[in-house]
Design an enzyme around this catalytic site. Structure first.
Site, short mmCIF file in Angstrom:
data_model
loop_
_atom_site.label_atom_id
_atom_site.label_comp_id
_atom_site.label_asym_id
_atom_site.label_seq_id
_atom_site.Cartn_x
_atom_site.Cartn_y
_atom_site.Cartn_z
N ASN A 256 -20.88 47.25 -27.42
CA ASN A 256 -20.43 46.81 -28.99
C ASN A 256 -20.68 47.95 -29.79
O ASN A 256 -20.74 47.74 -31.04
CB ASN A 256 -21.28 45.52 -29.27
CG ASN A 256 -20.70 44.50 -28.52
OD1 ASN A 256 -19.53 44.26 -27.99
ND2 ASN A 256 -21.78 43.64 -28.07
N HIS B 54 -20.34 31.60 -31.26
CA HIS B 54 -21.21 32.24 -30.21
C HIS B 54 -22.68 31.26 -29.89
O HIS B 54 -22.73 30.30 -30.79
CB HIS B 54 -21.86 33.34 -31.10
CG HIS B 54 -22.91 34.19 -30.26
ND1 HIS B 54 -24.42 33.87 -30.10
CD2 HIS B 54 -22.66 35.22 -29.31
CE1 HIS B 54 -24.77 34.77 -29.13
NE2 HIS B 54 -23.94 35.63 -28.57
N GLU C 30 -17.19 32.43 -36.87
CA GLU C 30 -17.43 34.04 -36.72
C GLU C 30 -16.00 34.35 -37.38
O GLU C 30 -15.11 34.02 -37.54
CB GLU C 30 -17.28 34.66 -35.21
CG GLU C 30 -18.36 34.04 -34.41
CD GLU C 30 -18.27 34.49 -33.17
OE1 GLU C 30 -18.16 35.61 -32.86
OE2 GLU C 30 -18.79 33.64 -32.01
N SER D 278 -15.97 37.16 -30.38
CA SER D 278 -16.44 38.26 -29.50
C SER D 278 -15.67 38.31 -28.27
O SER D 278 -15.81 39.30 -27.53
CB SER D 278 -17.89 38.09 -29.19
OG SER D 278 -18.28 36.70 -28.80
N ASP E 115 -20.23 34.41 -39.57
CA ASP E 115 -21.01 35.52 -38.71
C ASP E 115 -19.96 36.56 -38.60
O ASP E 115 -19.14 36.58 -37.91
CB ASP E 115 -21.54 34.88 -37.46
CG ASP E 115 -21.96 35.89 -36.42
OD1 ASP E 115 -22.16 36.89 -36.54
OD2 ASP E 115 -22.74 35.17 -35.41
N HIS F 164 -19.12 41.12 -35.28
CA HIS F 164 -17.91 42.01 -34.46
C HIS F 164 -17.09 42.65 -35.69
O HIS F 164 -16.36 43.55 -35.20
CB HIS F 164 -17.31 41.45 -33.51
CG HIS F 164 -18.22 41.18 -32.27
ND1 HIS F 164 -18.53 41.94 -31.34
CD2 HIS F 164 -18.83 39.82 -32.18
CE1 HIS F 164 -19.37 41.28 -30.59
NE2 HIS F 164 -19.48 40.12 -30.87
N LYS G 39 -24.45 46.23 -33.25
CA LYS G 39 -23.14 46.28 -32.66
C LYS G 39 -22.66 47.51 -33.31
O LYS G 39 -22.94 48.62 -33.02
CB LYS G 39 -22.23 45.13 -32.79
CG LYS G 39 -22.85 43.99 -32.17
CD LYS G 39 -22.04 42.74 -32.26
CE LYS G 39 -22.54 41.61 -31.34
NZ LYS G 39 -23.89 41.30 -31.62
#
Length: 380
Positions: free
Chosen positions: A37, A124, A170, A174, A199, A202, A232
């Site tokens: 990542n 997640h 998110e 991910s 979140d 990423h 990440k």
């Protein structure tokens, strides 16, 4: 049950996972990086190394030596939090040891008994664990479906729910590389006087204005909490929770994973602060990554594969064994591509998770897709 019998049970579980092609093992880094990542290639940044080296030379300790509420509150932690709040546009930021613990910390502390947590079904594992360990009611909503989130809150109210609702998503997922409909979700949150917890693991550093994330336009609102992981695109470790000051103060006073944990290393705070500076100062990193994403998207479409449009490109194989075999074939050819199986992804969607980072170049990306075109036909 004696120790030997219990060990036998554990071994039986592992054997069962092996029969389903779901047994996990550890493997070393090898080949071109299509698995990490480290999207902006910051983990090996000389600028970051120099900042940490200078901090050591100036007397910054390696370890925090205690909780932030004891002697573990270092100037480096506070400097990072101030910089992060300004960078992301929030009132306050709080530094945690990692994204998993930060998700768990927020969801076991801020939603109260009598509240409702609505989780995107593909969020997640740390959010699922935090929600289950907390005191609020928990429901899941269909992936990226703001209407399903709205329906879940309406149904909860109809059953007598009177507390606050927390919508937990998110911004960039991910395993699929797709984006949450944040505009629609904040509208749902406002309509129900709910909180939105995003979140950005990423997206931080890669997406949004100047790499500030996909939720940047929402930061600073009194009903928005955002998680920015540092491990990440920022290339270090730890996580930053950005939120209204009163919520950060509440976490300091009531969040057990914050109160009773040794603080993160002050050196990691220095490194994370430097990473934010690099993100702000070197937009060419995001531009180079966007070039790789465009190339990978073009090559995927040429093979008849869907493309996410982000730096995370899933290649859905379906069968667990086939996914792992295809990953191994690519690894033998020098590409570090990993297979992902249930329960990390839903049953029947085992995949290759191709991650694009600045640790590779356009020639490497093209070579990977050439290899994929050849090996896909012969995957068992």
């Amino acid at each position: 049950m004696n120790g030997k019998a219990l060990l036998g049970r554990y071994q039986a579980t592992l054997s069962g996972l092996a029969r389903k092609d779901r047994l996990r093992t550890l493997s070393a880094r090898s080949g071109f990086d299509f698995a990490s990542n480290d999207y902006l290639g910051l983990a090996g940044s000389p600028r970051m190394a120099q900042a940490v080296s200078a901090a050591l030379a100036a007397g910054t300790p390696v370890g925090a030596t205690g909780s932030r509420l004891l002697r573990g509150n270092d100037p480096e932690h506070e400097a990072l939090e101030a910089k992060a709040a300004t960078f992301f546009g929030a009132e306050r930021a709080l530094f945690f040891g990692g994204g998993y613990v930060a998700n768990f910390a927020v969801l076991t502390t801020l939603p109260q008994k009598g509240h409702l947590i609505v989780l995107d079904e593909l969020i997640h594992a740390s959010a699922h664990e935090g929600a289950r360990a907390g005191r609020a009611d928990v429901v899941e909503a269909a992936h990226n479906d703001a209407g399903a989130v709205d329906d879940a809150i309406v149904a909860w109210r109809a059953r007598g729910g009177t507390g606050r609702a927390w919508i937990v998503v998110e911004s960039l997922y991910s395993m699929d590389g797709d984006r949450a409909p944040l505009g629609e979700l904040i509208a749902v949150a406002d309509r129900h006087e709910a909180f939105l917890f995003v979140d950005e693991a990423h997206a931080t550093g890669v997406h949004g204005l100047d790499g500030r994330g996909l939720a940047h336009a929402l930061e600073g609102r009194d009903n928005v909490v955002v998680l920015h992981t540092c491990g990440k695109a920022l290339g270090v470790s730890g996580a930053l929770v950005t939120a209204p000051a009163v919520l950060c103060d509440y976490l300091v006073n009531r969040c057990r994973p914050f109160i009773y944990a040794t603080a993160p290393s002050p050196l990691m705070a220095v490194a994370a602060a430097t990473a934010l500076d690099i993100v702000a100062d070197e937009p060419e990193r995001r531009e180079r990554l966007a070039t790789l994403v465009a190339l990978a998207t073009k090559r995927a479409k040429a093979l008849g594969l869907p493309a996410s449009g982000s730096q995370i490109l899933p290649i859905i194989v379906g069968d667990n064994a086939n996914a792992m075999a295809l990953a191994q074939k690519l690894q033998v050819r020098g590409f570090d591509v990993r297979g992902i199986r249930p329960p990390t992804v839903p049953e029947g969607t085992a995949r290759l998770r191709i991650s694009l980072t600045l640790n590779v170049d356009e020639a490497n990306v093209s070579a990977l897709f050439d290899a994929l075109a050849e090996e896909w036909e012969y995957a068992p």
